[in-house]
Design an enzyme around this catalytic site. Sequence first.
Site, PDB file in Angstrom:
ATOM      1  N   HIS A 130       0.817  -1.216   0.000  1.00 33.43           N
ATOM      2  CA  HIS A 130       0.000   0.000   0.000  1.00 33.43           C
ATOM      3  C   HIS A 130       0.852   1.267   0.000  1.00 33.43           C
ATOM      4  O   HIS A 130       0.356   2.343  -0.324  1.00 33.43           O
ATOM      5  CB  HIS A 130      -1.056  -0.011   1.118  1.00 33.43           C
ATOM      6  CG  HIS A 130      -0.557   0.283   2.497  1.00 33.43           C
ATOM      7  ND1 HIS A 130      -0.257  -0.693   3.417  1.00 33.43           N
ATOM      8  CD2 HIS A 130      -0.344   1.461   3.128  1.00 33.43           C
ATOM      9  CE1 HIS A 130       0.123  -0.127   4.552  1.00 33.43           C
ATOM     10  NE2 HIS A 130       0.080   1.177   4.408  1.00 33.43           N
ATOM     11  N   ASP A 154       1.074  -7.698   2.198  1.00 29.68           N
ATOM     12  CA  ASP A 154       1.203  -6.262   1.942  1.00 29.68           C
ATOM     13  C   ASP A 154       2.672  -5.834   1.794  1.00 29.68           C
ATOM     14  O   ASP A 154       3.222  -5.178   2.668  1.00 29.68           O
ATOM     15  CB  ASP A 154       0.525  -5.500   3.092  1.00 29.68           C
ATOM     16  CG  ASP A 154       0.271  -4.045   2.735  1.00 29.68           C
ATOM     17  OD1 ASP A 154       0.848  -3.555   1.751  1.00 29.68           O
ATOM     18  OD2 ASP A 154      -0.501  -3.398   3.467  1.00 29.68           O
ATOM     19  N   SER A 167       3.951   2.107   8.513  1.00 29.41           N
ATOM     20  CA  SER A 167       3.750   1.107   7.481  1.00 29.41           C
ATOM     21  C   SER A 167       5.029   0.923   6.701  1.00 29.41           C
ATOM     22  O   SER A 167       5.679   1.902   6.324  1.00 29.41           O
ATOM     23  CB  SER A 167       2.643   1.535   6.540  1.00 29.41           C
ATOM     24  OG  SER A 167       1.437   1.078   7.045  1.00 29.41           O
TER      25      SER A 167
HETATM   26  N1  ARG Z   1      -4.664   0.494   7.661  1.00 29.47           N
HETATM   27  C1  ARG Z   1      -3.328   0.444   7.172  1.00 29.47           C
HETATM   28  C2  ARG Z   1      -2.685   1.837   7.248  1.00 29.47           C
HETATM   29  O1  ARG Z   1      -3.197   2.712   7.841  1.00 29.47           O
HETATM   30  C3  ARG Z   1      -3.229  -0.176   5.837  1.00 29.47           C
HETATM   31  C4  ARG Z   1      -3.804   0.612   4.720  1.00 29.47           C
HETATM   32  C5  ARG Z   1      -3.707  -0.016   3.381  1.00 29.47           C
HETATM   33  N2  ARG Z   1      -4.777  -0.911   3.115  1.00 29.47           N
HETATM   34  C6  ARG Z   1      -5.976  -0.541   2.601  1.00 29.47           C
HETATM   35  N3  ARG Z   1      -6.899  -1.437   2.412  1.00 29.47           N
HETATM   36  N4  ARG Z   1      -6.219   0.696   2.270  1.00 29.47           N
HETATM   37  O2  ARG Z   1      -2.130   2.403   6.373  1.00 29.47           O
HETATM   38  N1  ASP Z   2      -1.237   1.299   8.032  1.00 30.25           N
HETATM   39  C1  ASP Z   2      -0.533   2.368   8.656  1.00 30.25           C
HETATM   40  C2  ASP Z   2       0.470   3.041   7.732  1.00 30.25           C
HETATM   41  O1  ASP Z   2       0.270   3.096   6.533  1.00 30.25           O
HETATM   42  C3  ASP Z   2       0.084   1.904   9.929  1.00 30.25           C
HETATM   43  C4  ASP Z   2      -0.851   2.096  11.067  1.00 30.25           C
HETATM   44  O2  ASP Z   2      -1.562   3.101  11.083  1.00 30.25           O
HETATM   45  O3  ASP Z   2      -0.845   1.257  11.958  1.00 30.25           O
HETATM   46  O4  ASP Z   2       1.425   3.657   8.151  1.00 30.25           O
END
Ligand code: ARG
Ligand code: ASP
Length: 733
Positions: A85, A221, A654
């Site tokens: 991502h 990921d 991330s």
């Molecule tokens: N929640 C994670 C973060 O804040 C992963 C985001 C990427 N995944 C998604 N389905 N958008 O970045």
């Molecule tokens: N998914 C998040 C990021 O892209 C990490 C988190 O918020 O835990 O940095």
Amino acid sequence: MKKAFILVFCCCFAIFQLSATEGMWLPLLLKQLNEAEMKSLGMKMSAEDIYSVNRGSLKDAIVHFGGGCTGEVISGQGLLLTNHHCGESRIQAHSTLEQNYYANGFWAKNLAEELPNPGLFVTFIVRIEDVTKAVLENVSSEMPEGMRQLQIDQNIATVRQAAQRESWQETLVRPFFHGNQYYLFVTETYRDIRLVGAPPASIGSFGKDTDNWVWPRHTGDFSLFRIYADRNNRPAEYSPDNVPFKPRHFLPISLDGVEEGDFTLVFGFPGATNAYLPAIAVEQTIEIINPARIAVRDKTLAVYDEAMRTNAQVRLQYVSKQARLANAWKKWKGETQGLMAAKAVAKKRSYEQDFQQRVIAHPDWKFKYGTLLDELIAAYKNLGTYLQSLEYATEIGSRNIELFQLANAFSTYVNILHNNGTDELRKRSPQLVAYLENFYKDYCPEVDQQVCTELLALYMKKVQSDYLAKEAIEQSNAYGKDYALWTAELFANSVLTRGDQVLQMARVKPEDLVVAVSKDPAYLLARSITETNSERLIRPVSRIRQDIDRLQRLYMEAQMLVFPEKRFFPDANSTLRVSYGQVVGSDPRDGIRYKHITYLDGVIEKYVPGDYEFDVPAKLIQLYQNRDFGPYAAANGKMPVAFTGSNHTTGGNSGSPAIDAHGNLIGLNFDRQWEGTMSDLYYDPNICRNIMVDIRYVLFLIDKFGGASHLVQEMKLVHPKKSAANPPARKER
Ligand code: ARG
Ligand code: ASP
């Protein structure tokens, strides 16, 4: 005796449970603040192995990736690992429906096939120094805020000038603890970063929004890039003559896997936390800020979802935009729930009572901080009167309607033409053309028009009338609140919805385009909303925020004095930090136990053929059915996918490496679990868990699935657990 022992044991346990793993720590202070605790959690390295200015250390393998994520170097030839991502927009930019790397994956077979990414950069930290004294020189507590900041800015300039650095290095100074401390960072930024590999999106973002922020998780990921440098190994703009970068350190990769209780360290660039806000600020987040933002994005995302499910072209165009909007939207929901479940407001109130009692019991503190909390609360109350309008107006005016974003981008060029004339505009027009090409490649006016219809309606309803743009009120009345008709005419009459025409003009006669845009109805409406927002909302709010900043600074200072037994970590601010904890599951709710690890079996369980979120590539199913896992399976014969830990992380972490007790890579951080998404504001060690991809899954996907074994050969694979049991260490490959 026995009872006393049990009591002591319980207390220790309680302290461990409560404090062991909260915090994102500064690498240069680990020795002083954290090393002993880290060792007690199982770490076998020293603080110096993690951060050293004198020799290669773990920090030399860590980069800030594109300013928003983290990445780590995993080979002597600059191979870089980060999340899928984090690389997504780049992978998507190289993709078309005919050659769809996003959908099908991409594996460069050799250096020549690696794909450049204009604008992408990674930053290493060379050195960190505490410069608090120099930055706060001649700053007194009586100074008015404006003068104080002026003095600080001057001091920072002096500190940066004086900092020792090489000609290709840069410096930055950042405030910590709400401006009570300052640190200097000497950095090195590389700008030739090429895409090396990515799994298909059905692996790299498996589970999409449904699984996002949720455990149990089954997403692969990750994506791979490579840093290129000039012949002297220094930063350079992209050039075909550049060569793979040689790092001071790269992370060896452990094939031994994880067990519950193993030490873990997450090293990266967490973006922002707010652990020291008063209760009222948390309450406003729950009651005003998050609901407003969520309501706006509910509308946008419903439109996107519908269009993406039915149209492959739109799906590819909007996948990255959708992911960005949906990610924060879902997090705000989880955060609100988590804050309520943890009773964060009530707990903060009782902490504040405790604070106040200690303050008034101490004459000096009483004199200095006696009314501080009341003042802080009053300032937040004052802010509260603007919050609903502010949040709706900014989400709608600048984050969800693409046509408005485009219009606002044009305002720079309108100003250039107006103030500096045609020649200057022509000089800048290549930038404009590049921006427009990028914009229109992924723009679907029909989708945006629907979003605009929904959001103008919301704008008129939710923003207090004093803060509404005059043009919006007039047009809304003229159309008798028929938002669909209003927007339909707006889009039909705006040149900005016709990409071909705009690009053609931008290339041939940018000055004509800019003149036309300056009279365009969409441009005029967007500008009037943006300008009204900034005059009537952002300006008064930033005055209040200045006051809040000052009071938060004092509140931070006071907390650190008044609670000497408490160990404080500085809120995340996109600088390099270490979080540590253990591989561990959790008991998020009554009757539910989350294990610490998931396996490929779970991918197959979730598989929905042809589904937008839960499809699985045929080849992965085949490898699964044949149990063809190469050397990457766990001892139980299964293929691990993800695991959770008690490392305190946030957005920006991330792509951060999860590192074992010895300094080897065991996983790749990418998320947090739903029940703990409130950790930016309130960390609960029993509930907050970070989610990492198991590195064995990454290797399996590169090697067995992607057939890119040449990449694995570049890496250094190790068996730390086996070699500890059976020295001397044996290196694989
Ligand atoms: N929640 C994670 C973060 O804040 C992963 C985001 C990427 N995944 C998604 N389905 N958008 O970045
Ligand atoms: N998914 C998040 C990021 O892209 C990490 C988190 O918020 O835990 O940095």
